[in-house]
Design a protein around this motif. Structure first.
Motif, PDB file in Angstrom:
ATOM      1  N   HIS A   1      44.684  11.348 -12.849  1.00 10.64           N
ATOM      2  CA  HIS A   1      45.512  10.751 -14.192  1.00 10.64           C
ATOM      3  C   HIS A   1      44.441  10.089 -14.775  1.00 10.64           C
ATOM      4  O   HIS A   1      44.222  10.085 -16.206  1.00 10.64           O
ATOM      5  CB  HIS A   1      46.839   9.932 -13.867  1.00 10.64           C
ATOM      6  CG  HIS A   1      47.075   9.214 -15.055  1.00 10.64           C
ATOM      7  ND1 HIS A   1      47.846   9.820 -15.969  1.00 10.64           N
ATOM      8  CD2 HIS A   1      47.201   7.713 -15.408  1.00 10.64           C
ATOM      9  CE1 HIS A   1      48.240   8.748 -17.122  1.00 10.64           C
ATOM     10  NE2 HIS A   1      47.651   7.653 -16.591  1.00 10.64           N
TER      11      HIS A   1
ATOM     12  N   GLN B   1      42.754  10.626 -18.585  1.00  7.99           N
ATOM     13  CA  GLN B   1      43.096   9.589 -19.633  1.00  7.99           C
ATOM     14  C   GLN B   1      41.576   9.458 -20.134  1.00  7.99           C
ATOM     15  O   GLN B   1      41.631   9.270 -21.284  1.00  7.99           O
ATOM     16  CB  GLN B   1      43.751   8.219 -19.004  1.00  7.99           C
ATOM     17  CG  GLN B   1      45.051   8.550 -18.609  1.00  7.99           C
ATOM     18  CD  GLN B   1      45.850   8.989 -19.882  1.00  7.99           C
ATOM     19  OE1 GLN B   1      46.064   8.103 -20.792  1.00  7.99           O
ATOM     20  NE2 GLN B   1      46.561   9.952 -19.857  1.00  7.99           N
TER      21      GLN B   1
ATOM     22  N   GLY C   1      41.054  12.138 -22.513  1.00  7.69           N
ATOM     23  CA  GLY C   1      41.877  12.112 -23.566  1.00  7.69           C
ATOM     24  C   GLY C   1      41.508  11.072 -24.630  1.00  7.69           C
ATOM     25  O   GLY C   1      41.407  11.616 -25.862  1.00  7.69           O
TER      26      GLY C   1
ATOM     27  N   LEU D   1      47.765  18.024 -26.531  1.00  3.98           N
ATOM     28  CA  LEU D   1      48.036  17.401 -25.048  1.00  3.98           C
ATOM     29  C   LEU D   1      46.978  18.052 -24.185  1.00  3.98           C
ATOM     30  O   LEU D   1      46.841  17.651 -23.176  1.00  3.98           O
ATOM     31  CB  LEU D   1      49.541  17.814 -24.912  1.00  3.98           C
ATOM     32  CG  LEU D   1      50.460  16.686 -25.262  1.00  3.98           C
ATOM     33  CD1 LEU D   1      51.762  17.241 -24.919  1.00  3.98           C
ATOM     34  CD2 LEU D   1      50.003  15.147 -24.699  1.00  3.98           C
TER      35      LEU D   1
ATOM     36  N   TRP E   1      44.453  15.873 -22.489  1.00  3.30           N
ATOM     37  CA  TRP E   1      45.038  14.762 -21.670  1.00  3.30           C
ATOM     38  C   TRP E   1      45.737  15.096 -20.261  1.00  3.30           C
ATOM     39  O   TRP E   1      46.103  14.419 -19.757  1.00  3.30           O
ATOM     40  CB  TRP E   1      46.404  14.086 -22.365  1.00  3.30           C
ATOM     41  CG  TRP E   1      45.910  13.732 -23.593  1.00  3.30           C
ATOM     42  CD1 TRP E   1      45.705  14.291 -24.947  1.00  3.30           C
ATOM     43  CD2 TRP E   1      45.598  12.163 -23.975  1.00  3.30           C
ATOM     44  NE1 TRP E   1      45.186  13.320 -25.828  1.00  3.30           N
ATOM     45  CE2 TRP E   1      45.266  11.938 -25.329  1.00  3.30           C
ATOM     46  CE3 TRP E   1      45.510  10.958 -23.292  1.00  3.30           C
ATOM     47  CZ2 TRP E   1      44.675  10.891 -25.810  1.00  3.30           C
ATOM     48  CZ3 TRP E   1      45.306  10.010 -23.837  1.00  3.30           C
ATOM     49  CH2 TRP E   1      44.654  10.042 -25.169  1.00  3.30           C
ATOM     50  N   ARG E   2      45.052  16.469 -19.852  1.00  2.00           N
ATOM     51  CA  ARG E   2      45.548  16.884 -18.648  1.00  2.00           C
ATOM     52  C   ARG E   2      44.806  16.205 -17.605  1.00  2.00           C
ATOM     53  O   ARG E   2      43.688  15.639 -17.505  1.00  2.00           O
ATOM     54  CB  ARG E   2      45.061  18.351 -18.595  1.00  2.00           C
ATOM     55  CG  ARG E   2      46.240  19.336 -19.375  1.00  2.00           C
ATOM     56  CD  ARG E   2      45.807  20.805 -19.304  1.00  2.00           C
ATOM     57  NE  ARG E   2      46.264  21.657 -20.127  1.00  2.00           N
ATOM     58  CZ  ARG E   2      46.100  22.610 -20.607  1.00  2.00           C
ATOM     59  NH1 ARG E   2      44.691  23.096 -20.493  1.00  2.00           N
ATOM     60  NH2 ARG E   2      46.818  23.214 -21.198  1.00  2.00           N
ATOM     61  N   ASP E   3      45.278  15.976 -16.472  1.00  2.00           N
ATOM     62  CA  ASP E   3      44.874  15.316 -15.234  1.00  2.00           C
ATOM     63  C   ASP E   3      43.422  16.155 -14.817  1.00  2.00           C
ATOM     64  O   ASP E   3      43.706  17.325 -14.985  1.00  2.00           O
ATOM     65  CB  ASP E   3      45.612  15.302 -14.074  1.00  2.00           C
ATOM     66  CG  ASP E   3      46.786  14.218 -14.382  1.00  2.00           C
ATOM     67  OD1 ASP E   3      46.737  13.351 -15.369  1.00  2.00           O
ATOM     68  OD2 ASP E   3      47.795  14.184 -13.468  1.00  2.00           O
TER      69      ASP E   3
ATOM     70  N   GLU F   1      49.996  11.522 -25.793  1.00  2.00           N
ATOM     71  CA  GLU F   1      50.644  11.515 -24.443  1.00  2.00           C
ATOM     72  C   GLU F   1      51.093  10.076 -24.492  1.00  2.00           C
ATOM     73  O   GLU F   1      52.152   9.999 -23.919  1.00  2.00           O
ATOM     74  CB  GLU F   1      49.555  11.445 -23.310  1.00  2.00           C
ATOM     75  CG  GLU F   1      50.551  11.558 -22.008  1.00  2.00           C
ATOM     76  CD  GLU F   1      49.387  11.593 -20.839  1.00  2.00           C
ATOM     77  OE1 GLU F   1      49.139  12.782 -20.212  1.00  2.00           O
ATOM     78  OE2 GLU F   1      48.669  10.687 -20.566  1.00  2.00           O
ATOM     79  N   ILE F   2      50.988   9.256 -25.449  1.00  2.00           N
ATOM     80  CA  ILE F   2      51.377   8.052 -25.356  1.00  2.00           C
ATOM     81  C   ILE F   2      52.486   7.798 -26.699  1.00  2.00           C
ATOM     82  O   ILE F   2      53.251   7.228 -26.473  1.00  2.00           O
ATOM     83  CB  ILE F   2      50.421   6.815 -25.470  1.00  2.00           C
ATOM     84  CG1 ILE F   2      49.493   6.965 -24.027  1.00  2.00           C
ATOM     85  CG2 ILE F   2      50.919   5.426 -25.682  1.00  2.00           C
ATOM     86  CD1 ILE F   2      47.977   6.317 -24.416  1.00  2.00           C
TER      87      ILE F   2
ATOM     88  N   ASP G   1      53.905  10.186 -30.095  1.00  2.00           N
ATOM     89  CA  ASP G   1      53.968  11.561 -30.609  1.00  2.00           C
ATOM     90  C   ASP G   1      54.233  11.458 -32.229  1.00  2.00           C
ATOM     91  O   ASP G   1      54.638  12.579 -33.073  1.00  2.00           O
ATOM     92  CB  ASP G   1      54.625  12.386 -29.946  1.00  2.00           C
ATOM     93  CG  ASP G   1      56.050  11.946 -30.024  1.00  2.00           C
ATOM     94  OD1 ASP G   1      56.507  11.069 -30.693  1.00  2.00           O
ATOM     95  OD2 ASP G   1      57.018  12.601 -28.985  1.00  2.00           O
TER      96      ASP G   1
END
Length: 209
Positions: free
Chosen positions: A43, A47, A50, A62, A65-67, A107-108, A110
């Motif tokens: 994660h 981040q 991202g 998004l 922002w993937r792991d 992700e935080i 929208d």
């Protein structure tokens, strides 16, 4: 130190924590719900990617922002991605006219981009709190806490940022980034007070047995 310098310092301290992670420890539990240490580190690296993409002008996609898998080298993955993020923030500031553009952080949030300084501050907060999550999973958070609290500007910024996080019932519902605010003891230092403001238990430890 300005905010970008404090942010870079937070990444340095977090990287020093991640340097200690051994491959066999990636299965350890963390204070982050049901996340293992591996999941938490993936994660964090995601981040970094991202936020770096956002600083480079990426919109609300998004996919950035993937792991990101850390495989057998979590420290290398963390440091590489942190370096790219630091560079991306620096480029955004250097190109500012008159100030850096707001960043999309889908992700935080929208409902629109965040001002650059707020986005950097949020990542600084996330970095130090998750560094503590890693350190406490390893059973050794004291060194990180002492390092942050030895730098008043960094400790004060951490506490101020934690205090600015919305604390309403809807903001701290299950599945949100932070839990309900906890009471901090009278002797708590700024790092423990910040953790309590975010719903972390400063006394958390890996369950035994």
């Amino acid at each position: 130190m300005n905010l970008l310098e404090l942010h870079a310092r937070s990444l340095e301290l977090a990287a020093a924590v991640v340097d200690a992670v051994q491959p066999e420890q990636l299965v350890l539990p963390t204070p982050c719900g049901d996340w293992s240490l591996r999941r938490l580190l993936e994660h964090l690296v995601g981040q970094h990617r991202g936020f770096a993409a956002a600083a480079g002008g990426a919109g609300p996609d998004l996919a950035y922002w993937r792991d990101v898998p850390v495989h057998g080298d979590p420290a290398g993955a963390f440091r590489h991605s942190a370096g790219r993020l630091t560079a991306a923030f620096a480029v955004a500031v250097a190109a500012a006219d008159p100030r850096p553009a707001p960043l999309w952080l889908p992700e935080i949030r929208d409902d629109g981009p965040l001002p650059f300084d707020r986005a950097v501050g949020f990542h600084l907060l996330d970095t130090l709190v998750h560094a503590w999550d890693v350190a406490v999973a390893l059973g050794s958070p004291a060194r990180l806490v002492a390092a942050v609290e030895s730098e008043p500007a960094l400790a004060g910024t951490l506490l101020a940022l934690a205090g600015a996080v919305p604390a309403g019932t809807a903001d701290r519902a299950p599945g949100r980034a932070f839990a309900a605010v906890r009471a901090a003891g009278e002797a708590a230092g700024p790092f423990d007070r910040a953790l309590a403001l975010l719903g972390r238990d400063p006394a958390w430890a890996v369950p035994v047995g």
